[in-house]
Design a protein around this motif. Structure first.
Motif, PDB file in Angstrom:
ATOM      1  N   ALA A  92       0.838  -1.211   0.000  1.00 52.31           N
ATOM      2  CA  ALA A  92       0.000   0.000   0.000  1.00 52.31           C
ATOM      3  C   ALA A  92       0.867   1.252   0.000  1.00 52.31           C
ATOM      4  O   ALA A  92       0.565   2.230  -0.689  1.00 52.31           O
ATOM      5  N   ASN A  93       1.960   1.216   0.753  1.00 57.67           N
ATOM      6  CA  ASN A  93       2.874   2.357   0.803  1.00 57.67           C
ATOM      7  C   ASN A  93       3.498   2.605  -0.573  1.00 57.67           C
ATOM      8  O   ASN A  93       3.610   3.753  -1.017  1.00 57.67           O
ATOM      9  N   ALA A  94       3.903   1.528  -1.251  1.00 58.43           N
ATOM     10  CA  ALA A  94       4.474   1.668  -2.590  1.00 58.43           C
ATOM     11  C   ALA A  94       3.441   2.247  -3.556  1.00 58.43           C
ATOM     12  O   ALA A  94       3.762   3.134  -4.373  1.00 58.43           O
ATOM     13  N   MET A  95       2.202   1.753  -3.477  1.00 58.46           N
ATOM     14  CA  MET A  95       1.151   2.264  -4.364  1.00 58.46           C
ATOM     15  C   MET A  95       0.893   3.746  -4.097  1.00 58.46           C
ATOM     16  O   MET A  95       0.755   4.544  -5.036  1.00 58.46           O
ATOM     17  N   ILE A  96       0.845   4.109  -2.842  1.00 59.51           N
ATOM     18  CA  ILE A  96       0.601   5.521  -2.499  1.00 59.51           C
ATOM     19  C   ILE A  96       1.752   6.380  -2.985  1.00 59.51           C
ATOM     20  O   ILE A  96       1.543   7.481  -3.497  1.00 59.51           O
ATOM     21  N   HIS A  97       2.974   5.856  -2.865  1.00 63.53           N
ATOM     22  CA  HIS A  97       4.140   6.609  -3.344  1.00 63.53           C
ATOM     23  C   HIS A  97       4.053   6.825  -4.854  1.00 63.53           C
ATOM     24  O   HIS A  97       4.301   7.933  -5.349  1.00 63.53           O
ATOM     25  N   ARG A  98       3.678   5.762  -5.587  1.00 60.76           N
ATOM     26  CA  ARG A  98       3.520   5.908  -7.041  1.00 60.76           C
ATOM     27  C   ARG A  98       2.417   6.909  -7.378  1.00 60.76           C
ATOM     28  O   ARG A  98       2.564   7.734  -8.280  1.00 60.76           O
ATOM     29  N   LEU A  99       1.303   6.812  -6.649  1.00 56.11           N
ATOM     30  CA  LEU A  99       0.206   7.763  -6.890  1.00 56.11           C
ATOM     31  C   LEU A  99       0.650   9.197  -6.625  1.00 56.11           C
ATOM     32  O   LEU A  99       0.306  10.120  -7.381  1.00 56.11           O
ATOM     33  N   GLN A 100       1.413   9.386  -5.566  1.00 51.48           N
ATOM     34  CA  GLN A 100       1.897  10.731  -5.260  1.00 51.48           C
ATOM     35  C   GLN A 100       2.823  11.229  -6.360  1.00 51.48           C
ATOM     36  O   GLN A 100       2.761  12.400  -6.743  1.00 51.48           O
ATOM     37  N   GLU A 101       3.684  10.344  -6.875  1.00 51.05           N
ATOM     38  CA  GLU A 101       4.574  10.759  -7.963  1.00 51.05           C
ATOM     39  C   GLU A 101       3.770  11.128  -9.198  1.00 51.05           C
ATOM     40  O   GLU A 101       4.048  12.146  -9.849  1.00 51.05           O
ATOM     41  N   ARG A 102       2.775  10.299  -9.531  1.00 52.66           N
ATOM     42  CA  ARG A 102       1.923  10.612 -10.695  1.00 52.66           C
ATOM     43  C   ARG A 102       1.206  11.936 -10.500  1.00 52.66           C
ATOM     44  O   ARG A 102       1.115  12.752 -11.414  1.00 52.66           O
ATOM     45  N   GLU A 103       0.666  12.107  -9.295  1.00 51.81           N
ATOM     46  CA  GLU A 103      -0.052  13.355  -9.013  1.00 51.81           C
ATOM     47  C   GLU A 103       0.890  14.547  -9.106  1.00 51.81           C
ATOM     48  O   GLU A 103       0.527  15.599  -9.643  1.00 51.81           O
ATOM     49  N   CYS A 104       2.104  14.378  -8.596  1.00 54.05           N
ATOM     50  CA  CYS A 104       3.085  15.464  -8.664  1.00 54.05           C
ATOM     51  C   CYS A 104       3.440  15.771 -10.119  1.00 54.05           C
ATOM     52  O   CYS A 104       3.515  16.945 -10.514  1.00 54.05           O
TER      53      CYS A 104
END
Length: 188
Positions: free
Chosen positions: A113-125
């Motif tokens: 979940a942490n990895a997915m959230i990190h990827r989502l944050q990168e995409r959002e950024c």
């Protein structure tokens, strides 16, 4: 409690028997009062001196209470010992194993979940950065378009002003010519 306790209030203390040597010297030692004194002593001890009876009842009560309570507490302690033993030997290891299994699985899920959230944050950024770049490009384009529009407006204004000036000159010339012609006709 032996018979040497304080006397209860309002009652006279039980007469202590005289020392042995005084009994022998007592004048009532063979007198007819002796059986009366003995009877009075028995009546007193039966009617007024309740200490032996009360002490017996107290001993009986304490004995019964301690035996029943002792057995009950012993059973409670034995049950507690069995429960603790069962918990330590059976339940605790099962709980530890279940906790270890669940914790490792939960830890893996949390990492995923942490990895997915990190990827989502990168995409959002990245999306925000792209959006900001687009907005900046639009603003620059709008500013350039506005500047071009303003230059065009100034040029048109200059043209209009020039045409107006020319028209004013023509009108002045025309009116001055008309005045001259009118001046010719007015002199008649």
């Amino acid at each position: 409690m032996s018979g040497a306790g304080p006397a209860s209030p309002g009652r006279a203390a039980a007469p202590t028997p005289p020392p042995a040597d005084r009994r022998r010297d007592s004048p009532a030692a063979g007198s007819p009062i002796q059986p009366i004194i003995k009877d009075v002593g028995e009546v007193y001890s039966r009617l007024l001196d309740h200490r032996p009876v009360i002490q017996g009842e107290i001993r009986y009560f304490v004995k019964e209470f301690e035996e029943k309570r002792g057995l009950r507490e012993l059973r409670v302690l034995e049950n507690l010992k069995n429960t603790i033993f069962e918990t330590n030997e059976r339940v605790l290891p099962k709980c530890e194993q279940a906790m270890q299994d669940n914790l490792s699985e939960t830890f893996k899920r949390l990492q995923a979940a942490n990895a997915m959230i990190h990827r989502l944050q990168e995409r959002e950024c990245e999306a925000r950065k792209l959006q900001a770049d687009k907005v900046m490009a639009r603003e620059e384009k709008c500013i350039a378009h506005w500047e071009e529009f303003m230059k065009e407006q100034q040029n048109k204004r200059a043209e209009v002003d020039e045409e107006h000036r020319k028209a004013m000159e023509r009108l002045k010339e025309q009116y001055s010519n008309m005045e001259k012609e009118l001046a010719k006709y007015v002199s008649f």
